[in-house]
Design a protein around this motif. Sequence first.
Motif, PDB file in Angstrom:
ATOM      1  N   TRP A  25       0.902  -1.229  -0.157  1.00  0.00           N
ATOM      2  CA  TRP A  25      -0.040  -0.089  -0.095  1.00  0.00           C
ATOM      3  C   TRP A  25       1.015   1.331   0.099  1.00  0.00           C
ATOM      4  O   TRP A  25       0.515   2.256  -0.610  1.00  0.00           O
ATOM      5  CB  TRP A  25      -0.971   0.111   1.223  1.00  0.00           C
ATOM      6  N   ASP A  26       2.176   1.092   0.499  1.00  0.00           N
ATOM      7  CA  ASP A  26       2.942   2.507   0.474  1.00  0.00           C
ATOM      8  C   ASP A  26       3.372   2.748  -0.990  1.00  0.00           C
ATOM      9  O   ASP A  26       3.168   3.805  -1.379  1.00  0.00           O
ATOM     10  CB  ASP A  26       4.050   2.245   1.471  1.00  0.00           C
ATOM     11  N   ALA A  27       3.665   1.648  -1.881  1.00  0.00           N
ATOM     12  CA  ALA A  27       3.969   1.699  -3.080  1.00  0.00           C
ATOM     13  C   ALA A  27       2.805   2.275  -3.905  1.00  0.00           C
ATOM     14  O   ALA A  27       2.922   3.046  -4.786  1.00  0.00           O
ATOM     15  CB  ALA A  27       4.359   0.479  -3.699  1.00  0.00           C
ATOM     16  N   TRP A  28       1.481   1.931  -3.471  1.00  0.00           N
ATOM     17  CA  TRP A  28       0.136   2.282  -4.229  1.00  0.00           C
ATOM     18  C   TRP A  28       0.096   3.865  -4.249  1.00  0.00           C
ATOM     19  O   TRP A  28      -0.117   4.518  -5.283  1.00  0.00           O
ATOM     20  CB  TRP A  28      -0.799   1.554  -3.726  1.00  0.00           C
ATOM     21  N   THR A  29       0.245   4.394  -3.139  1.00  0.00           N
ATOM     22  CA  THR A  29       0.431   5.641  -2.909  1.00  0.00           C
ATOM     23  C   THR A  29       1.094   6.487  -3.867  1.00  0.00           C
ATOM     24  O   THR A  29       1.048   7.604  -4.598  1.00  0.00           O
ATOM     25  CB  THR A  29       0.372   6.268  -1.553  1.00  0.00           C
ATOM     26  N   GLU A  30       2.333   5.852  -4.120  1.00  0.00           N
ATOM     27  CA  GLU A  30       3.487   6.650  -4.883  1.00  0.00           C
ATOM     28  C   GLU A  30       3.330   6.525  -6.419  1.00  0.00           C
ATOM     29  O   GLU A  30       3.832   7.178  -7.280  1.00  0.00           O
ATOM     30  CB  GLU A  30       4.942   5.786  -4.294  1.00  0.00           C
TER      31      GLU A  30
END
Length: 157
Positions: A25-30
């Motif tokens: 999910w951290d990668a998703w926001t990026e």
Amino acid sequence: MDFQHYFELTQLYGNYASAVDAADWDAWTEFFIEDCMYKLQPRENHERGFPLATLAFDSKGMLKDRVYGIRETLFHDPYYQRHVIGPPVVRKVDADGRIHSEANYAVFRTRLSKESTVFNVGRTLDEVVSTPQGLKFASRLVIYDSEMIPNSLIYPI
């Protein structure tokens, strides 16, 4: 659009699906710029011009808030997602380089100890911009075909 830029666009779509399928999910926001829009809307509402959406976020901060909700506040039976994304179709490239593209998708869901099922099917209408970190979504409108969705839509499409 030349081959190199189209390749970068297909990588954006593929890497996005890979991150969501891995629950990163951290990668998703990026994958989004700060001043972005992410909306999940039924096809009927979209085609009739109705603004009602199942999910609507208008900043990267709101996406991060959704990630917090997924991790900390939402309780649900765990499941896996697997995206199958069609090749992006470039509809237009603005003079400033903004890419207007769309792609069909199918999402399969697998609950632990159960068979996989079709979870959601539709298309995305995207606006993609170039940043120093590569291509990112400025806008992602996910239009799902069925009026019926499961009682809870936890993870982003």
